[in-house]
Enzyme design. Structure first.
Site, PDB file in Angstrom:
ATOM      1  N   SER A 255      15.786 -32.896 105.001  1.00 14.46           N
ATOM      2  CA  SER A 255      15.946 -33.835 105.129  1.00 14.46           C
ATOM      3  C   SER A 255      15.641 -35.338 105.487  1.00 14.46           C
ATOM      4  CB  SER A 255      17.048 -33.263 106.264  1.00 14.46           C
ATOM      5  OG  SER A 255      17.548 -34.520 106.852  1.00 14.46           O
TER       6      SER A 255
ATOM      7  N   THR B 156      24.586 -32.642 100.384  1.00 13.43           N
ATOM      8  CA  THR B 156      23.344 -32.890  99.902  1.00 13.43           C
ATOM      9  C   THR B 156      23.601 -31.075  98.521  1.00 13.43           C
ATOM     10  OG1 THR B 156      21.073 -32.966  99.585  1.00 13.43           O
ATOM     11  CG2 THR B 156      21.039 -31.168 100.963  1.00 13.43           C
TER      12      THR B 156
ATOM     13  N   LYS C  49      27.470 -30.793  95.888  1.00 12.43           N
ATOM     14  CA  LYS C  49      28.514 -32.125  96.311  1.00 12.43           C
ATOM     15  C   LYS C  49      29.286 -31.716  94.761  1.00 12.43           C
ATOM     16  CE  LYS C  49      23.892 -35.266  96.549  1.00 12.43           C
ATOM     17  NZ  LYS C  49      22.873 -35.566  95.687  1.00 12.43           N
TER      18      LYS C  49
END
Length: 250
Positions: A14, A60, A64
């Site tokens: 991330s 993410t 989605k």
């Protein structure tokens, strides 16, 4: 203190948590950003219930598309794309309202547009997930015809093994929307006839770790213009912040 965060699985790579917490510190914003690594989208309700100070989320892989059914409303653009990567959390009394947006299309469009030349008319989009939907929407808005590439036989897609050198010449914009080549699998790359690429080819990889994937390296060796996804991430993070803090929907 306000809280923001990221939902997805896994979240080891991330970018958002470092970006936003640094932003909050530098700009003296009384907020924090956390990663919420959830093995199922059903865990979203638990995240919302246990974090009443939550004001916004990024979304993410692989949620989605799955997250849409949990939202109270969705922006027209996100609806047209069919994928959401930003959620604004509004607290109205005891009720929590969720609105979905898509900042991927904003970040990608602003990032790739300066690289496009008049001979860039057709693009191959590698992958069929939520990110690829935003990329297709963006390319079409820029007047570029798209063809989706999948590992499997799917309606409206071609498979990697069906891509010929002639197709590489015709579809000279290629966007990787898959995790292929992402750290730690850095010796992997999409199966394409790289030898057919040249100075008219534009390769864009949504991956930013490593800085230069094998996909980009192999294209660059043939003279292609290449770009990774870091600028797109910065631009879509900026757009996320604007969505969370817009006065609309309050």
């Amino acid at each position: 203190m306000d809280k923001y965060g990221l939902i997805g699985y896994p979240l080891g790579h991330s970018f958002s948590i470092g970006y936003f917490n640094e932003k909050f510190q530098n700009e003296c914003i009384d907020a924090t950003y956390e990663n919420f690594e959830i093995p199922s989208i059903e865990n979203l309700t638990e995240i919302l219930d246990s974090n009443p100070e939550l004001k916004g989320l990024n979304v993410t892989i692989p949620y989605k598309e799955k997250v849409i059914s949990y939202l109270d409303s969705i922006s027209p653009e996100a609806r047209a794309i069919g994928a959401v990567n930003v959620i604004k959390v509004n607290h109205k009394g005891n009720k929590t309202e969720l609105k979905g947006y898509n900042s991927d299309v904003i970040g990608f469009t602003q990032s790739i547009e300066p690289l496009l030349e008049r001979y860039h008319k057709k693009a191959l989009v590698l992958g069929t997930g939520g990110a690829s939907k935003a990329i297709i929407f963006s390319l079409k808005s820029l007047g570029i015809e798209t063809l989706t590439v999948s590992r499997y036989e799917r309606h409206g897609c071609v498979r990697y093994e069906d891509i010929t050198p002639e197709m590489i010449k015709e579809y000279n914009v290629i966007v990787n929307c898959t995790p292929c080549g992402m750290y730690p699998q850095t010796d992997d790359c999409p199966n394409l006839p790289y030898e057919a690429m040249d100075s008219h080819t534009l390769l864009y990889d949504l991956i930013y770790n490593p800085d230069e994937t094998l996909f980009l390296k192999k294209g660059k060796a043939q003279g292609a213009t290449v770009k990774n996804g870091l600028e797109m991430l910065l631009l879509q993070a900026f757009a996320s912040w604007n969505f969370w803090n817009s006065d609309a929907d309050k």
